[in-house]
Design a protein around this motif. Structure first.
Motif, PDB file in Angstrom:
ATOM      1  N   TYR A 168       6.188   9.130  -7.805  1.00 14.32           N
ATOM      2  CA  TYR A 168       4.897   9.816  -7.788  1.00 14.32           C
ATOM      3  C   TYR A 168       3.778   8.780  -7.842  1.00 14.32           C
ATOM      4  O   TYR A 168       3.977   7.616  -8.203  1.00 14.32           O
ATOM      5  N   ALA A 169       2.565   9.216  -7.503  1.00 10.98           N
ATOM      6  CA  ALA A 169       1.364   8.392  -7.646  1.00 10.98           C
ATOM      7  C   ALA A 169       0.176   9.323  -7.779  1.00 10.98           C
ATOM      8  O   ALA A 169       0.124  10.372  -7.131  1.00 10.98           O
ATOM      9  N   CYS A 170      -0.798   8.945  -8.613  1.00 10.85           N
ATOM     10  CA  CYS A 170      -1.963   9.807  -8.786  1.00 10.85           C
ATOM     11  C   CYS A 170      -3.144   9.020  -9.339  1.00 10.85           C
ATOM     12  O   CYS A 170      -2.990   7.917  -9.862  1.00 10.85           O
ATOM     13  N   SER A 171      -4.312   9.622  -9.215  1.00 10.89           N
ATOM     14  CA  SER A 171      -5.574   9.046  -9.705  1.00 10.89           C
ATOM     15  C   SER A 171      -6.335  10.131 -10.456  1.00 10.89           C
ATOM     16  O   SER A 171      -7.041  10.940  -9.852  1.00 10.89           O
ATOM     17  N   PRO A 172      -6.205  10.188 -11.784  1.00 14.54           N
ATOM     18  CA  PRO A 172      -6.834  11.255 -12.558  1.00 14.54           C
ATOM     19  C   PRO A 172      -8.350  11.295 -12.474  1.00 14.54           C
ATOM     20  O   PRO A 172      -8.946  12.369 -12.630  1.00 14.54           O
ATOM     21  N   GLU A 173      -8.992  10.148 -12.266  1.00 12.62           N
ATOM     22  CA  GLU A 173     -10.452  10.146 -12.174  1.00 12.62           C
ATOM     23  C   GLU A 173     -10.885  10.050 -10.713  1.00 12.62           C
ATOM     24  O   GLU A 173     -10.100  10.296  -9.803  1.00 12.62           O
ATOM     25  N   ASP A 174     -12.138   9.717 -10.471  1.00 18.63           N
ATOM     26  CA  ASP A 174     -12.698   9.737  -9.124  1.00 18.63           C
ATOM     27  C   ASP A 174     -12.381   8.427  -8.408  1.00 18.63           C
ATOM     28  O   ASP A 174     -13.257   7.573  -8.224  1.00 18.63           O
ATOM     29  N   SER A 175     -11.116   8.260  -8.020  1.00 17.86           N
ATOM     30  CA  SER A 175     -10.688   7.016  -7.387  1.00 17.86           C
ATOM     31  C   SER A 175      -9.523   7.285  -6.453  1.00 17.86           C
ATOM     32  O   SER A 175      -8.989   8.396  -6.383  1.00 17.86           O
ATOM     33  N   SER A 176      -9.090   6.227  -5.768  1.00 17.41           N
ATOM     34  CA  SER A 176      -7.947   6.303  -4.873  1.00 17.41           C
ATOM     35  C   SER A 176      -7.378   4.906  -4.689  1.00 17.41           C
ATOM     36  O   SER A 176      -8.118   3.914  -4.721  1.00 17.41           O
ATOM     37  N   PHE A 177      -6.052   4.798  -4.521  1.00 17.17           N
ATOM     38  CA  PHE A 177      -5.415   3.511  -4.273  1.00 17.17           C
ATOM     39  C   PHE A 177      -4.125   3.752  -3.501  1.00 17.17           C
ATOM     40  O   PHE A 177      -3.646   4.887  -3.394  1.00 17.17           O
ATOM     41  N   LYS A 178      -3.540   2.677  -2.969  1.00 16.52           N
ATOM     42  CA  LYS A 178      -2.270   2.777  -2.252  1.00 16.52           C
ATOM     43  C   LYS A 178      -1.133   2.291  -3.137  1.00 16.52           C
ATOM     44  O   LYS A 178      -1.174   1.183  -3.664  1.00 16.52           O
ATOM     45  N   ALA A 179      -0.124   3.128  -3.281  1.00 19.68           N
ATOM     46  CA  ALA A 179       1.086   2.780  -4.019  1.00 19.68           C
ATOM     47  C   ALA A 179       2.212   2.547  -3.028  1.00 19.68           C
ATOM     48  O   ALA A 179       2.404   3.340  -2.102  1.00 19.68           O
ATOM     49  N   VAL A 180       2.957   1.466  -3.220  1.00 20.69           N
ATOM     50  CA  VAL A 180       4.052   1.114  -2.328  1.00 20.69           C
ATOM     51  C   VAL A 180       5.357   1.104  -3.119  1.00 20.69           C
ATOM     52  O   VAL A 180       5.449   0.475  -4.176  1.00 20.69           O
ATOM     53  N   PHE A 181       6.365   1.782  -2.586  1.00 21.85           N
ATOM     54  CA  PHE A 181       7.675   1.887  -3.228  1.00 21.85           C
ATOM     55  C   PHE A 181       8.737   1.292  -2.299  1.00 21.85           C
ATOM     56  O   PHE A 181       8.828   1.690  -1.130  1.00 21.85           O
ATOM     57  N   THR A 182       9.528   0.346  -2.812  1.00 19.79           N
ATOM     58  CA  THR A 182      10.577  -0.295  -2.026  1.00 19.79           C
ATOM     59  C   THR A 182      11.833  -0.470  -2.880  1.00 19.79           C
ATOM     60  O   THR A 182      11.831  -0.141  -4.073  1.00 19.79           O
ATOM     61  N   ASP A 183      12.885  -1.013  -2.267  1.00 15.37           N
ATOM     62  CA  ASP A 183      14.125  -1.346  -2.972  1.00 15.37           C
ATOM     63  C   ASP A 183      14.680  -0.168  -3.758  1.00 15.37           C
ATOM     64  O   ASP A 183      15.124  -0.319  -4.904  1.00 15.37           O
ATOM     65  N   MET A 184      14.667   1.003  -3.138  1.00 13.60           N
ATOM     66  CA  MET A 184      15.148   2.215  -3.796  1.00 13.60           C
ATOM     67  C   MET A 184      16.661   2.321  -3.669  1.00 13.60           C
ATOM     68  O   MET A 184      17.200   2.289  -2.566  1.00 13.60           O
TER      69      MET A 184
END
Length: 202
Positions: A168-184
């Motif tokens: 999962y990924a989230c931004s509780p306040e007024d923001s945004s970013f990129k989350a990268v998931f690898t090696d699963m």
């Protein structure tokens, strides 16, 4: 059981994401979060989670996360989301330019707790390992993907049968970013049977 991207299913699909073999990217939307009641007296249940389902009772799931968080509470990591009132997650939550919180949240019956430790704000990558032994769960973290350290052992009241788990990924306040998931990877349970004090007699 293998990690098959074709078995992944969204709960609340994000507006921006990409999925390919070996790599998943999620761009968070502002004001998204997972939290239930405790202390803050509010309930947030709108973060996107990407999971697969299994009835396997003994296994471990590992994943590497990379992130460029810059705003308070931005987070990404592992999750086991059963429903809005029963779930667990582990992540790094950004706090400020000096420190952030490495921690986990366990939610049983609509009440969340939060166990954390402060780490340097310059850390922008972390591995997590999620292990299941029936209805009990172990969450670990690692800086290099080799040496894992225990974060939490917990029991999920509704976690004894078929479960869903993933990222999962989230931004509780007024923001945004990129989350990268690898090696699963999913494999044999790395959480060995306890060798010590014997269980109480029934």
């Amino acid at each position: 059981m293998n990690f098959d991207i074709n078995k992944l299913r969204w709960t609340r699909e994000p507006a921006k994401f990409s999925i390919s073999d070996g790599r998943i990217e999620i761009v968070t939307k502002p004001h998204t979060d997972l939290w239930q009641r405790t202390y803050y007296h509010f309930r947030n249940d709108n973060a996107p989670v990407l999971q697969m389902e299994t009835d396997e009772k003994f296994f471990s799931f590992t994943v590497k996360t990379e992130f460029d968080t810059k705003n308070r509470f931005d987070q990404c990591g592992i999750v086991m989301y059963l429903d809005g009132e029963n779930w667990l997650k582990a992540s790094i939550e950004y706090e400020n330019n000096k420190f952030q919180h490495l921690g986990s949240v366990v939610t049983n019956g609509g009440y969340s707790d939060w166990a954390t430790t402060e780490i340097d704000a310059n850390i922008k990558s972390m591995w997590y390992r999620f292990s299941r032994r029936e209805s009990n769960y172990l969450i670990e973290c690692s800086k290099d993907g080799n040496t894992f350290k225990q974060m939490r052992i917990c029991h999920m009241h509704r976690g004894g049968d078929s479960i869903r788990f993933g990222i999962y990924a989230c931004s509780p306040e007024d923001s945004s970013f990129k989350a990268v998931f690898t090696d699963m990877e999913i494999g044999e349970c790395k959480w060995l049977k306890h060798d010590g004090q014997q269980p109480d007699e029934e």
